[in-house]
Design a protein around this motif. Structure first.
Motif: not given
Length: 717
Positions: A326-336
């Motif tokens: 929630e603190d990031l300025n970009y959307e992520i839906d997981g990790v790679v």
């Protein structure tokens, strides 16, 4: 500034000399007319070099050395000189402002296949992936861990360090040619830096930063447009624009994370398989070395990428990033996770769909609870102010939601809701989602309606629980929405007159007072506006002429009476049989109409008592708009039956259901009363109608039971 000072600033003729626009640049410039072509070319060369340098400092190193204002002035000067001396080039930074509109997006064959990545949200599946990798390669295994960006994957190709093309992933073999659109993204360099391969194809992710996404959605909502559901949709829709100048105006960004192919030329790598393409450039034998190399070439990477040496650390990385999401300025839906060694990647190879050396560990979907990032006040065609909460996108009943209604001041005060609060979002019926409650209070106080209209600056006033702009049709928002609604499917259905055209006509002064001005338009007036030609202008004028003989129901729905949509308009037309009778009807007369209660009757009467509204209706009549009452040919199978619908019925629109009932003698109303025979309850029903049905003891029917009822009465569906 003296001429001598200008000479000192502009006189350098070679890039070998110190560039005056790198450190503490002077931003006062001589008039282009006072420059020789030689001096202009010299200054343009320095400005291009400087702008590229400052882009690198800002987008890649995140360490700018000049102010935004100084940068803007350098960029503007470069554009000014290129235009004045015809010095434009393909790789100039000014190409970011967008080129000519395209007829369509072409297709591009990828240099190497862009495969997908297998994924799961289950930790056991991640451990199985790690076990498979270790069984099939020799030696120790390291993983590069990076955020799984929720954007649009693209291939970008450089030849001799110059940007030449970009394409979406598409089917993995070919993608859409988005070269001109990607060129406008400021973090995608037009020229590489340092010691780069002669041919380089890299994979990146185009995304819209969350702060920029919320700002862009705010602007869309204020303009009466539908907001994007999430940043990924915003990025994808923007990147597929046919007009690159539109893309340039939207805040896209890009991270780079993989080399698809590299060599002396495209022919050198043509036909590369996915595993060969995964070998990368000479001297870069690992994914981590590529990650470290990219910034030296001017390619932006993500700072949260990490190298780990076992699956335990990889899983810990995922959990850490989920907490920070929630603190990031970009959307992520997981990790790679990617096997670090390129040689091991080649040994592992691919399936027909995905890489065997990479795996995505996904986060669980956000559900129902989210944060309010902003509150925007919309102005409707009646002047009503509607507060709309812009949200961090959240999954609600299988639908991604990025905005929700806050209703009115009373409910806002009762919930004590404001920007920053964590809230629960609900969906009901066919209306937009609404904020149900505050889960965690993170703000001070509650949202207050503005004292002035956000569009026209007129005072706002509160009438009961609602707020209104007092500007009337002098408020551009009300006039634009009035025109748009008048021509919509629920109004007179005037083809070619949508929201963009309504906005153009109002801003150009062609529609200055009311919808009646539409019938004064000429094809010549319209054809002078951007985006219109003689044919389209003529077609619209013909559509307007064809709309002068609407049914009374269509006319009543189109003129914007509060609470009167197509259903109530049909009830009024059927009951009164003529426009004058409706205009003169008392509030008691109106309440005799099925589906018209006390509130609706009051709104209708107040609308027709308004001198301005009567004037608009009279002007429409003067211009030949003559509502008529249609003779209805109906069956009698449902004679005397009154139906109300709530929620959606699969494969049927509301208009289709109403036509079905009414064509067989029945009656459909918009609200439940003691005269209602059945309430048909579909998917996502509204609570109010069901509560009214309980109070009036009206039986509910499912859609299946409703169709059985029709069949029992002889109606063949």
């Amino acid at each position: 500034m003296s001429d001598a000072a200008f000479e000192d600033l502009e006189g350098a003729a070679s890039l070998d000399s110190e560039n005056p626009y790198i450190t503490d640049p002077k931003t006062e410039f001589r008039n282009p007319d006072d420059l020789t072509e030689e001096k202009a070319e010299s200054q343009v060369a320095h400005l291009r070099e400087a702008v590229r340098f400052h882009d690198y400092r800002y987008y890649v190193l995140n360490d700018p050395v000049i102010s935004d204002h100084a940068y803007d002035r350098l960029f503007e000067r470069l554009q000014e000189l290129e235009d004045a001396f015809d010095l434009q080039t393909e790789d100039s930074p000014t190409r970011r402002v967008g080129g000519e509109p395209l007829d369509e997006l072409g297709t591009v064959e990828h240099v190497a296949p862009m495969l997908s990545i297998d994924s799961s949200g289950d930790e056991a599946d991640v451990r199985d992936f790690d076990a498979r990798v270790r069984r099939n390669v020799d030696g120790d295994v390291d993983y590069v861990c990076e955020p799984k960006f929720d954007g649009l994957s693209i291939e970008i190709v450089y030849e001799n360090g110059r940007y030449v093309r970009a394409a979406t992933r598409g089917d993995g073999e070919t993608g859409e040619d988005v070269t001109e659109n990607v060129r406008t993204i400021e973090s995608v360099p037009a020229r590489l830096r340092g010691d780069y391969p002669d041919f380089l194809a890299v994979r990146g992710e185009v995304y819209m930063p969350r702060e920029a996404f919320q700002k862009h959605n705010r602007e869309r909502v204020q303009a009466g447009e539908e907001p994007f559901a999430n940043p990924r949709n915003a990025a994808a829709g923007t990147l597929r624009q046919l007009d690159p100048s539109v893309t340039a105006e939207r805040p896209l960004d890009c991270f780079f994370y993989d080399i698809l192919a590299a060599g002396e030329s495209e022919g050198d790598v043509a036909g590369a398989t996915a595993s060969r393409g995964a070998l990368g450039a000479e001297g870069l034998g690992t994914h981590w070395s590529e990650h470290e190399q990219f910034p030296d070439w001017g390619l932006k990477v993500n700072g949260r990428t990490r190298l780990v040496d076992d699956i335990e650390d990889a899983i810990a990385y995922r959990n850490e990033l989920q907490d920070a999401r929630e603190d990031l300025n970009y959307e992520i839906d997981g990790v790679v996770y990617k096997v670090n060694s390129r040689a091991q990647c080649a040994d592992l190879g691919t399936t027909s769909r995905h890489y065997r050396w990479a795996y995505a560990y996904k986060f669980p979907a956000r559900s129902e609870t989210t944060q309010i990032t902003d509150i925007v006040v919309q102005v409707g065609r009646t002047g009503r102010l509607t507060p709309v909460a812009l949200l961090e996108p959240v999954d609600v009943a299988g639908v991604t939601v990025s905005r929700a209604s806050l209703h009115n001041q009373d409910e806002i005060e009762e919930m004590d809701v404001n920007v920053g609060d964590e809230v629960r979002v609900e969906r009901a019926g066919e209306v937009i989602p609404y904020v149900d409650e505050v889960v965690e209070k993170r703000s001070d106080g509650h949202f207050e309606f503005p004292e002035e209209c956000p569009v026209c600056g007129s005072e706002t006033e509160r009438r009961g629980p609602l707020h209104y702009c007092t500007g009337g049709l002098a408020c551009p928002a009300q006039l634009k929405r009035s025109v748009e609604y008048f021509a919509s499917d629920d109004g007179l259905d005037i083809e070619g007159l949508g929201s963009e055209a309504a906005e153009q006509f109002v801003e150009a002064g062609l529609v200055e007072h009311s919808v009646a001005d539409l019938y004064d338009l000429t094809a010549a007036d319209i054809a002078e506006l951007d985006g219109w030609g003689e044919m389209s202008a003529t077609n619209l004028v013909e559509e307007l002429e064809a709309s002068t003989n609407p049914s009374l129901a269509e006319f009543l729905a189109a003129i914007g009476i509060p609470e009167v949509g197509p259903t109530v308009a049909r009830d009024l037309a059927r009951h009164f049989g003529g426009l004058d009778a409706v205009l003169d009807a008392s509030e008691n007369d109106l309440r005799e109409v099925d589906g018209v209660g006390e509130t609706v009757a009051g709104e209708i009467r107040e609308f027709f008592e308004n001198e301005r509204n009567r004037e608009v209706i009279e002007r429409l009549r003067e211009r030949g708009v003559t509502p008529h009452v249609e003779a209805e040919e109906t069956g009698s199978e449902l004679d005397g039956l009154t139906i109300v619908f709530t929620g959606s019925v699969a494969d049927w629109t509301r208009d289709e259901l109403e036509t079905l009932v009414e064509s067989h003698g029945g009656n459909v109303t918009g609200s439940v009363s003691s005269n209602t025979d059945y309430l048909v309850v579909g998917e996502n029903p509204g609570a109010t109608k069901r509560e009214d049905a309980d109070e009036e003891d009206v039986p509910e029917r499912t859609p299946e039971e409703f169709f059985e009822l029709l069949a029992d009465r002889g109606v063949d569906v």
